[in-house]
Design an enzyme around this catalytic site. Structure first.
Site, PDB file in Angstrom:
ATOM      1  N   ASP A   1      15.577  29.639  64.339  1.00 33.48           N
ATOM      2  CA  ASP A   1      15.603  31.058  64.696  1.00 33.48           C
ATOM      3  C   ASP A   1      15.386  31.973  63.492  1.00 33.48           C
ATOM      4  O   ASP A   1      15.448  31.533  62.332  1.00 33.48           O
ATOM      5  CB  ASP A   1      16.918  31.422  65.403  1.00 33.48           C
ATOM      6  CG  ASP A   1      18.141  30.698  64.814  1.00 33.48           C
ATOM      7  OD1 ASP A   1      18.096  30.358  63.614  1.00 33.48           O
ATOM      8  OD2 ASP A   1      19.105  30.476  65.547  1.00 33.48           O
TER       9      ASP A   1
ATOM     10  N   ASP B   1      30.915  31.109  70.485  1.00 32.86           N
ATOM     11  CA  ASP B   1      30.758  31.325  71.933  1.00 32.86           C
ATOM     12  C   ASP B   1      29.963  30.195  72.595  1.00 32.86           C
ATOM     13  O   ASP B   1      29.543  30.308  73.742  1.00 32.86           O
ATOM     14  CB  ASP B   1      30.081  32.677  72.203  1.00 32.86           C
ATOM     15  CG  ASP B   1      28.664  32.768  71.631  1.00 32.86           C
ATOM     16  OD1 ASP B   1      28.183  31.787  71.022  1.00 32.86           O
ATOM     17  OD2 ASP B   1      28.015  33.819  71.809  1.00 32.86           O
TER      18      ASP B   1
ATOM     19  N   HIS C   1      26.991  29.001  71.551  1.00 32.07           N
ATOM     20  CA  HIS C   1      25.525  29.053  71.452  1.00 32.07           C
ATOM     21  C   HIS C   1      24.982  27.964  70.533  1.00 32.07           C
ATOM     22  O   HIS C   1      25.671  27.485  69.631  1.00 32.07           O
ATOM     23  CB  HIS C   1      25.014  30.447  71.038  1.00 32.07           C
ATOM     24  CG  HIS C   1      25.286  30.852  69.623  1.00 32.07           C
ATOM     25  ND1 HIS C   1      25.687  32.124  69.270  1.00 32.07           N
ATOM     26  CD2 HIS C   1      25.182  30.182  68.433  1.00 32.07           C
ATOM     27  CE1 HIS C   1      25.803  32.218  67.967  1.00 32.07           C
ATOM     28  NE2 HIS C   1      25.509  31.046  67.431  1.00 32.07           N
TER      29      HIS C   1
ATOM     30  N   GLU D   1      22.386  32.452  73.649  1.00 25.37           N
ATOM     31  CA  GLU D   1      23.728  32.947  73.950  1.00 25.37           C
ATOM     32  C   GLU D   1      24.131  32.546  75.374  1.00 25.37           C
ATOM     33  O   GLU D   1      23.276  32.140  76.172  1.00 25.37           O
ATOM     34  CB  GLU D   1      23.736  34.484  73.817  1.00 25.37           C
ATOM     35  CG  GLU D   1      23.369  34.989  72.419  1.00 25.37           C
ATOM     36  CD  GLU D   1      24.487  34.775  71.386  1.00 25.37           C
ATOM     37  OE1 GLU D   1      25.350  33.898  71.582  1.00 25.37           O
ATOM     38  OE2 GLU D   1      24.469  35.495  70.362  1.00 25.37           O
TER      39      GLU D   1
HETATM   40  C1  F6R Z   1      21.572  29.246  62.899  1.00 26.40           C
HETATM   41  C2  F6R Z   1      21.872  29.096  64.319  1.00 26.40           C
HETATM   42  C3  F6R Z   1      23.228  29.369  64.878  1.00 26.40           C
HETATM   43  C4  F6R Z   1      24.365  28.871  63.986  1.00 26.40           C
HETATM   44  C5  F6R Z   1      25.715  29.225  64.614  1.00 26.40           C
HETATM   45  C6  F6R Z   1      26.877  28.805  63.728  1.00 26.40           C
HETATM   46  O1  F6R Z   1      20.225  28.964  62.630  1.00 26.40           O
HETATM   47  O2  F6R Z   1      20.999  28.787  65.049  1.00 26.40           O
HETATM   48  O3  F6R Z   1      23.334  28.757  66.135  1.00 26.40           O
HETATM   49  O4  F6R Z   1      24.257  27.479  63.829  1.00 26.40           O
HETATM   50  O5  F6R Z   1      25.779  30.591  64.841  1.00 26.40           O
HETATM   51  O6  F6R Z   1      26.844  29.547  62.563  1.00 26.40           O
HETATM   52  P1  F6R Z   1      27.775  29.171  61.314  1.00 26.40           P
HETATM   53  O7  F6R Z   1      27.313  27.854  60.835  1.00 26.40           O
HETATM   54  O8  F6R Z   1      27.523  30.259  60.311  1.00 26.40           O
HETATM   55  O9  F6R Z   1      29.167  29.146  61.837  1.00 26.40           O
END
Ligand code: F6R
Length: 256
Positions: free
Chosen positions: A67, A136, A138, A143
């Site tokens: 992303d 959450d 994702h 989401e």
């Molecule tokens: C990042 C991504 C997100 C993160 C998730 C957890 O490229 O796709 O899904 O993996 O938000 O983020 P952290 O690791 O910062 O807790």
């Protein structure tokens, strides 16, 4: 889904890195799906060390990131392109032209997203997708309520994600971009294998629902229950709400 519980994020990351090293040794021209965020930093550090000491090489590897924030270009310090360059790509022997991160400045976003999907297909598909987990539930920026069959597209970030990611924007949730281009859940599910990492108490609810709850678009990561080859690397804190924690540990101890 294989649940691999270790005492600390450091041990989990080392085990996940070993999994990736095994793939690269068997398939030097592998296609890797990469994630950003705080979770995979130690994993990337371990892979950098293995590359530096000659144990593995990324010379033939191609990568596709999950992303990118809409509106942030590669020069923006908060862009995921910049994150990947600084924390991984610039420190391994990969050809930069073999790394792809969605273009946050794409003029025609739907056209860009179709092209990204095509590039993944043309590269032979993703061999191993690295994932973190949102609090959450994702994966990527899919989401809650995202279609479980979705492909790469633009998504509106949930208020919880803006709060979670505010730490990368000086603690200011208002500064976090509101939209992202993300691989879809269908895109992620097409990967031949998935390695998901989740650490800390803040992820414990999402981990329990992902592994032991029903499959639901309201907890996107739960779809991984349907993946043929998904490994979940968690530390004790993230595993603390799993009802069957003893069983997962038992299974691991019994592995031939
Ligand atoms: C990042 C991504 C997100 C993160 C998730 C957890 O490229 O796709 O899904 O993996 O938000 O983020 P952290 O690791 O910062 O807790």
């Amino acid at each position: 889904m294989e649940v691999i519980i270790d005492k600390t994020p450091e041990i989990s990351s080392a085990n996940a890195a070993a999994e990736i090293a095994k793939l690269l040794k068997a398939k030097p021209r592998a296609v890797l799906g990469c994630a950003t965020g705080g979770t995979p930093l130690k994993l990337y550090a371990d892979l950098i060390s293995m590359c530096e000491n000659g144990e593995i090489s990324f010379a033939g590897v191609r990568t596709f990131n999950l992303d990118e924030y809409v509106g942030l270009g590669p020069d923006d310090p908060n862009s995921y392109r910049r994150f990947m360059d600084e924390n991984f790509f610039d420190r391994i022997d990969i050809k930069k032209s073999n790394t792809r991160v969605p273009d946050g400045l794409a003029k025609d976003i739907p056209a860009f997203c179709s092209e990204y999907e095509k590039e993944i297909k043309d590269a032979g598909g993703i061999d191993l997708q690295i994932l973190g987990l949102g609090s959450d539930g994702h994966i990527g920026f899919n989401e809650p309520s995202s279609s479980l069959c979705s492909r790469t597209r633009i998504k509106t970030l949930a208020p919880q994600t803006l709060l979670d990611n505010a730490r990368f924007f000086g603690g200011n949730a208002d500064a976090v971009p509101k939209y992202a281009i993300t691989m879809g859940i269908g895109t992620i599910m097409d990967a031949r294998s998935v390695v998901l990492l989740a650490f800390g108490e803040g992820k414990a609810d999402a981990v329990a629902k992902m592994v032991e709850g029903g499959i639901s678009a309201m907890l996107p990561a739960s779809v991984l229950q349907m993946h043929e080859n998904a490994k979940v690397f968690v530390d004790e804190a993230a595993a603390s709400k799993l009802a069957n924690i003893d069983y997962y540990k038992y299974v691991r101890s019994m592995r031939p």
